[in-house]
Design an enzyme around this catalytic site. Structure first.
Site, mmCIF file in Angstrom:
data_model
loop_
_atom_site.group_PDB
_atom_site.id
_atom_site.type_symbol
_atom_site.label_atom_id
_atom_site.label_comp_id
_atom_site.label_asym_id
_atom_site.label_seq_id
_atom_site.Cartn_x
_atom_site.Cartn_y
_atom_site.Cartn_z
ATOM 1 N N HIS A 161 0.942 -1.225 -0.108
ATOM 2 C CA HIS A 161 0.002 0.107 -0.108
ATOM 3 C C HIS A 161 0.854 1.070 0.223
ATOM 4 C CE1 HIS A 161 -3.159 2.874 1.168
ATOM 5 N NE2 HIS A 161 -4.015 1.874 0.733
ATOM 6 N N ASP A 184 -8.132 -5.447 0.262
ATOM 7 C CA ASP A 184 -8.560 -6.164 -0.935
ATOM 8 C C ASP A 184 -8.266 -7.649 -0.758
ATOM 9 O OD1 ASP A 184 -9.705 -4.064 -2.401
ATOM 10 O OD2 ASP A 184 -7.996 -3.586 -3.187
#
Ligand code: ACO
Length: 438
Positions: free
Chosen positions: A308, A365
């Protein structure tokens, strides 16, 4: 004494103020940099650029903290629900009983879409991607409410409450209709006796001859997925919404652009990519070890659902979803081999120096796809689910731009690295195999 930052260019020092956020995060305010020095900053991918001040969401990526309007995501996930968080994100406060009743009633009343919008669905080929349909229909929605989508900022702000509840409600109706259309199945109308997620699942899975009643844990898990996606400060799609809104475009056009930005596999499309990856690993009889080795070598694909830009620690949303994922599969009596592979992949990566050094942890996710699969959603609807969840954030950020930016359009600069000045050459005098004409 007020903190400042000094930038030395040649022999000259230039002093700039330092801005400090609520949680002591610091930024150098370089708004006068170009005017004072002729220089701009260069920050490919905006990793070091604060594009705005915002009241909505706080993230500390190093510590794995996420808060909506000051409330920790863990507390909201435990005790709140999606609509309550939508109110919190959009209006800044958790609703009172009366506010909650009114807000939910408004969302419910807006659930149907104009009958003539059905024809828009008919114009799409059956194999259209639902994200393309969603973006197109959200923008078209504005045409049915011209008083809410005027591109006159004051007017659009005056009607903001109606536009906000309308979008929160109709995004799920459009999503469900695109799902039914892809299957050639009749559209199901919303029901007034069902809550936000139950109504969505009803529009997706009920049949004219048989109502669909979701397992409690299924509706709860979907609500949790929406809640956890509701805002995430200046990510790619939200920044897009802010950018489009900064030009004065109405809320409908701005969130429609947000859907397009979300579509890509490095952003919202990652939840689909994770399932593709897990299925591929399963098909090849790998337990994830070979995939991790290939990802590390740079020759294989990236580990989707990992890494991320902001989190350099466990994404707190992934932690919550991991638990929810195990709970849903248990409640449905499912034993999904993809979950076993995911757990193994996570374990391998968390103990591997490549991932440790780069601070790559599971993101939101990584587990959401396994839950969506258990609920019975097809792969190409996953990013649509993300869009429904992200709607409150997009709406709140659009409003922040419309109210706070004082009409300043977002317009970054660039460092030009193309050819220097040259004179136009007539086509007959050009040498070589230059670009062919169309
Ligand atoms: N698997 C393997 N290696 C990775 C991964 C990954 N998922 N992510 C990053 N890396 C490596 C890069 O190769 C790079 O290595 P290097 O320093 O040896 O070159 C290093 O880690 C840094 O990567 P960047 O691409 O510079 O990190 P950035 O912040 O630009 O990208 C992103 C973040 C796009 C999320 C990236 O980690 C990624 O592609 N992840 C997979 C896709 C994904 O899950 N996206 C969803 C994000 S969450 C969301 O949008 C909701």
């Amino acid at each position: 004494m007020e903190e400042t930052a000094t930038i030395r260019l040649g022999n000259e020092n230039h002093v700039f103020p330092v801005v400090i956020g609520t949680e002591n995060e610091k930024g150098i305010d370089i708004r006068t940099l170009r005017q004072k020095t002729g220089y701009i900053t260069y920050d490919d991918g905006y990793g070091n650029t604060g594009s705005c001040e915002s009241h909505i969401t706080f993230i500390d990526g190093e510590k794995g903290i996420l808060r909506y309007r000051g409330y920790p995501i863990e507390q909201l996930a435990e005790s709140s629900n999606f609509l309550e968080c939508a109110h919190l994100i959009i209006y800044g406060e958790l609703p009172t009983h009366t506010q909650q009743r009114e807000f939910s009633a408004k969302v419910l009343r807006q659930a149907s879409i104009h009958e003539s919008m059905r024809h828009l669905f008919e114009g799409f080929p059956n194999n259209s991607h639902p994200m393309a349909i969603l973006s197109a229909l959200l923008n078209s929605l504005g045409c049915y409410y011209p008083n809410l989508a005027t591109n006159d900022r004051d007017q659009d702000l005056k009607n903001f409450d109606e536009a906000a509840t309308l979008l929160l409600s109709k995004v799920r109706t459009i999503a469900a209709m695109s799902y039914r259309m892809m299957r050639g199945e009749p559209f199901m109308y919303p029901r007034k006796d069902l809550g936000y997620c139950q109504n969505f699942l009803h529009m997706m899975f009920s049949e004219p001859y048989e109502d669909y009643y979701p397992h409690d844990d299924v509706a709860k898990a979907l609500d949790l997925i929406f809640l956890l996606h509701a805002d995430h400060e200046q990510n790619c799609s939200t920044s897009t919404v802010r950018m489009v809104g900064s030009g004065g475009a109405n809320l409908f056009a701005s969130v429609s652009a947000g859907v397009c930005a979300l579509w890509g596999p490095l952003h919202g499309g990652a939840n689909m990519a994770v399932i593709n990856m897990l299925q591929e690993i399963h098909k090849n009889g790998d337990d994830g070890s070979k995939f991790v080795a290939a990802a590390k070598s740079g020759k294989g694909a990236r580990l989707m659902g990992f890494g991320h830009r902001v989190y350099k620690n466990y994404d707190p949303r992934a932690k919550i979803l991991k638990v929810a994922c195990e709970r849903v599969l248990k409640a449905l009596g499912r034993n999904d081999p993809l979950l076993d592979i995911a757990l193994h992949l996570e374990d391998k990566a968390l103990h591997d120096p490549y991932f440790i050094e780069r601070k790559l942890y599971p993101n939101v996710d990584f587990y959401s796809g396994i839950i969506l699969q258990a609920i019975g959603l097809p792969l190409d609807m996953y990013t649509v689910m993300f869009s429904i969840g992200r709607m409150p954030g997009w709406i709140a950020h659009w409003r922040e731009v419309a109210e706070l930016s004082k009409g300043r359009i977002h317009r970054p600069r660039q460092i030009y690295i193309g050819p220097g000045l040259r004179n136009y050459v007539n086509i007959n005098d050009r040498n070589g195999d230059g670009p062919k004409s169309a």
